[in-house]
Design a protein around this motif. Structure first.
Motif, PDB file in Angstrom:
ATOM      1  N   ASP A 188       7.470 -46.876 -22.040  1.00  0.00           N
ATOM      2  CA  ASP A 188       7.578 -46.324 -20.683  1.00  0.00           C
ATOM      3  C   ASP A 188       6.222 -46.346 -19.979  1.00  0.00           C
ATOM      4  O   ASP A 188       5.607 -45.310 -19.739  1.00  0.00           O
ATOM      5  CB  ASP A 188       8.108 -44.889 -20.744  1.00  0.00           C
ATOM      6  N   GLY A 189       5.735 -47.547 -19.656  1.00  0.00           N
ATOM      7  CA  GLY A 189       4.457 -47.635 -18.969  1.00  0.00           C
ATOM      8  C   GLY A 189       3.782 -48.964 -19.197  1.00  0.00           C
ATOM      9  O   GLY A 189       4.391 -49.940 -19.665  1.00  0.00           O
ATOM     10  N   LEU A 190       2.481 -48.995 -18.899  1.00  0.00           N
ATOM     11  CA  LEU A 190       1.734 -50.249 -18.912  1.00  0.00           C
ATOM     12  C   LEU A 190       1.298 -50.672 -20.308  1.00  0.00           C
ATOM     13  O   LEU A 190       1.039 -51.845 -20.554  1.00  0.00           O
ATOM     14  CB  LEU A 190       0.505 -50.106 -18.000  1.00  0.00           C
ATOM     15  N   THR A 191       1.210 -49.743 -21.264  1.00  0.00           N
ATOM     16  CA  THR A 191       0.763 -50.059 -22.619  1.00  0.00           C
ATOM     17  C   THR A 191       1.721 -49.444 -23.628  1.00  0.00           C
ATOM     18  O   THR A 191       2.632 -48.687 -23.280  1.00  0.00           O
ATOM     19  CB  THR A 191      -0.658 -49.508 -22.875  1.00  0.00           C
ATOM     20  N   THR A 192       1.470 -49.744 -24.897  1.00  0.00           N
ATOM     21  CA  THR A 192       2.297 -49.178 -25.967  1.00  0.00           C
ATOM     22  C   THR A 192       1.911 -47.736 -26.288  1.00  0.00           C
ATOM     23  O   THR A 192       2.519 -47.115 -27.163  1.00  0.00           O
ATOM     24  CB  THR A 192       2.163 -50.030 -27.240  1.00  0.00           C
ATOM     25  N   ASP A 193       0.906 -47.211 -25.594  1.00  0.00           N
ATOM     26  CA  ASP A 193       0.511 -45.812 -25.796  1.00  0.00           C
ATOM     27  C   ASP A 193       1.245 -44.855 -24.863  1.00  0.00           C
ATOM     28  O   ASP A 193       1.014 -43.644 -24.908  1.00  0.00           O
ATOM     29  CB  ASP A 193      -1.001 -45.655 -25.570  1.00  0.00           C
ATOM     30  N   THR A 194       2.105 -45.392 -24.019  1.00  0.00           N
ATOM     31  CA  THR A 194       2.727 -44.559 -22.988  1.00  0.00           C
ATOM     32  C   THR A 194       4.047 -43.935 -23.412  1.00  0.00           C
ATOM     33  O   THR A 194       4.693 -43.264 -22.620  1.00  0.00           O
ATOM     34  CB  THR A 194       2.959 -45.393 -21.714  1.00  0.00           C
ATOM     35  N   GLY A 195       4.463 -44.156 -24.636  1.00  0.00           N
ATOM     36  CA  GLY A 195       5.694 -43.527 -25.107  1.00  0.00           C
ATOM     37  C   GLY A 195       6.813 -44.533 -25.295  1.00  0.00           C
ATOM     38  O   GLY A 195       7.126 -45.322 -24.400  1.00  0.00           O
ATOM     39  N   LEU A 196       7.410 -44.513 -26.481  1.00  0.00           N
ATOM     40  CA  LEU A 196       8.498 -45.431 -26.814  1.00  0.00           C
ATOM     41  C   LEU A 196       9.806 -44.928 -26.217  1.00  0.00           C
ATOM     42  O   LEU A 196      10.220 -43.796 -26.460  1.00  0.00           O
ATOM     43  CB  LEU A 196       8.624 -45.551 -28.337  1.00  0.00           C
ATOM     44  N   ILE A 197      10.464 -45.795 -25.437  1.00  0.00           N
ATOM     45  CA  ILE A 197      11.780 -45.439 -24.900  1.00  0.00           C
ATOM     46  C   ILE A 197      12.858 -45.708 -25.938  1.00  0.00           C
ATOM     47  O   ILE A 197      13.776 -44.907 -26.139  1.00  0.00           O
ATOM     48  CB  ILE A 197      12.083 -46.232 -23.615  1.00  0.00           C
TER      49      ILE A 197
ATOM     50  N   ASN B  36       7.339 -47.648 -12.118  1.00  0.00           N
ATOM     51  CA  ASN B  36       7.636 -49.048 -11.818  1.00  0.00           C
ATOM     52  C   ASN B  36       7.060 -50.005 -12.859  1.00  0.00           C
ATOM     53  O   ASN B  36       6.936 -51.204 -12.604  1.00  0.00           O
ATOM     54  CB  ASN B  36       7.097 -49.409 -10.428  1.00  0.00           C
ATOM     55  N   VAL B  37       6.700 -49.492 -14.039  1.00  0.00           N
ATOM     56  CA  VAL B  37       6.121 -50.325 -15.100  1.00  0.00           C
ATOM     57  C   VAL B  37       6.853 -50.056 -16.410  1.00  0.00           C
ATOM     58  O   VAL B  37       7.122 -48.904 -16.763  1.00  0.00           O
ATOM     59  CB  VAL B  37       4.610 -50.041 -15.282  1.00  0.00           C
ATOM     60  N   MET B  38       7.165 -51.133 -17.131  1.00  0.00           N
ATOM     61  CA  MET B  38       7.778 -51.034 -18.458  1.00  0.00           C
ATOM     62  C   MET B  38       7.170 -52.127 -19.327  1.00  0.00           C
ATOM     63  O   MET B  38       6.974 -53.256 -18.876  1.00  0.00           O
ATOM     64  CB  MET B  38       9.297 -51.202 -18.362  1.00  0.00           C
ATOM     65  N   THR B  39       6.848 -51.808 -20.579  1.00  0.00           N
ATOM     66  CA  THR B  39       6.280 -52.781 -21.517  1.00  0.00           C
ATOM     67  C   THR B  39       7.308 -53.114 -22.597  1.00  0.00           C
ATOM     68  O   THR B  39       7.878 -52.206 -23.216  1.00  0.00           O
ATOM     69  CB  THR B  39       4.997 -52.231 -22.168  1.00  0.00           C
ATOM     70  N   VAL B  40       7.545 -54.409 -22.811  1.00  0.00           N
ATOM     71  CA  VAL B  40       8.496 -54.880 -23.821  1.00  0.00           C
ATOM     72  C   VAL B  40       7.727 -55.678 -24.869  1.00  0.00           C
ATOM     73  O   VAL B  40       7.009 -56.631 -24.536  1.00  0.00           O
ATOM     74  CB  VAL B  40       9.596 -55.753 -23.187  1.00  0.00           C
ATOM     75  N   VAL B  41       7.855 -55.294 -26.136  1.00  0.00           N
ATOM     76  CA  VAL B  41       7.135 -55.945 -27.237  1.00  0.00           C
ATOM     77  C   VAL B  41       8.152 -56.521 -28.221  1.00  0.00           C
ATOM     78  O   VAL B  41       9.057 -55.810 -28.678  1.00  0.00           O
ATOM     79  CB  VAL B  41       6.204 -54.950 -27.957  1.00  0.00           C
TER      80      VAL B  41
END
Length: 260
Positions: free
Chosen positions: A16-25, A41-46
């Motif tokens: 939930d954010g720009l990096t993987t430190d912002t909380g796993l959805i 307005n930002v989501m990170t997919v790994v």
């Protein structure tokens, strides 16, 4: 992606954010098609894979939606001599503003900032307008929230219209928040700040401080009623004055003044 009940081998992790430190959805693997929603307005997919088994990969679809408009978080307090308007900093943050973007009708009147932005000022100051009607007096001021100067912006211009309506022996507080032609308001009721004191003579220079105040039969009493207000044009009119030998003004009462 590899099918695994716990998504331990090949999986997608959504943050939930720009990096993987912002909380796993959440995670996705196998043939599942979960839906994830971010708080901004930002989501990170790994994509995470191991050394075994090769598959075709993954596909995803996304949509963007406008966030719900923030609820106004404002309050208004009216007394006989002051108007106090409070706006929460969290509400300003949600609009992209801060305390420097607020002003009253008179821009020289500045707020005090804590976790709220607070304007507190005498009723007859800071550009407050006064409307005298038959049974009430209305004091109005406007807090305008906008960018400073001639800056072109897409931010909303918000106006908080605050009205103190003084009616007879009560105060009605009304606050409007205008935003893109949407008007929201709250109201509450208070009292005038009026005091009554006894004096020892008709010079009204020395108030009687003891309570209860014991007097002789047929003794002349000198009483003064005061309205505490910063508006010099207000007058006090005594409509009714009643005396009673009982502290709860029970069955026996005597009208000293009735209907002025």
């Amino acid at each position: 992606l590899e099918l695994d009940q716990n998504c331990q081998f090949d999986f997608l992790a959504v943050y939930d954010g720009l990096t993987t430190d912002t909380g796993l959805i959440g995670k996705a693997c196998g043939v599942s098609r979960p839906t994830f929603e971010s708080s901004s307005n930002v989501m990170t997919v790994v994509l995470s894979t191991d050394y075994a088994n090769s598959y075709r990969g993954f596909s995803a679809q996304y949509t963007s939606v406008l966030p719900s408009p923030p609820e106004p978080d404002t309050s208004l307090t009216c007394s006989s001599d002051r108007m106090t308007i409070a706006v929460s900093k969290a509400y300003l943050d949600s609009l992209g503003y801060n305390e420097t973007h607020l002003q009253l009708n008179d821009p020289s009147c500045r707020p005090v900032t804590t976790d709220q932005v607070i304007f507190s000022f005498p009723l007859s100051s800071c550009g407050t307008t006064k409307k005298d009607e038959d049974l009430s007096i209305t004091y109005t001021n406007i807090v305008t929230i906008s960018e400073s100067g001639n800056v072109i912006t897409r931010k909303k211009i918000v106006q908080i219209i605050a009205k103190c309506i003084m009616e007879k022996n009560s105060t009605l507080e009304v606050i409007y928040v205008t935003e893109n032609n949407i008007i929201q308001n709250t109201a509450s009721v208070g009292r005038y700040n009026v005091s009554m004191s006894f004096y020892d003579s008709d010079s009204f220079s020395s108030p009687v401080l003891e309570s209860p105040y014991y007097v002789d039969l047929n003794q002349t009493l000198f009483a003064q009623v005061s309205l505490h207000s910063t508006d010099p044009n207000l007058l006090v009119f005594i409509d009714t004055c009643t005396a009673s030998p009982q502290s709860d003004f029970g069955s026996v009462t005597y009208d000293l003044i009735r209907s002025g």
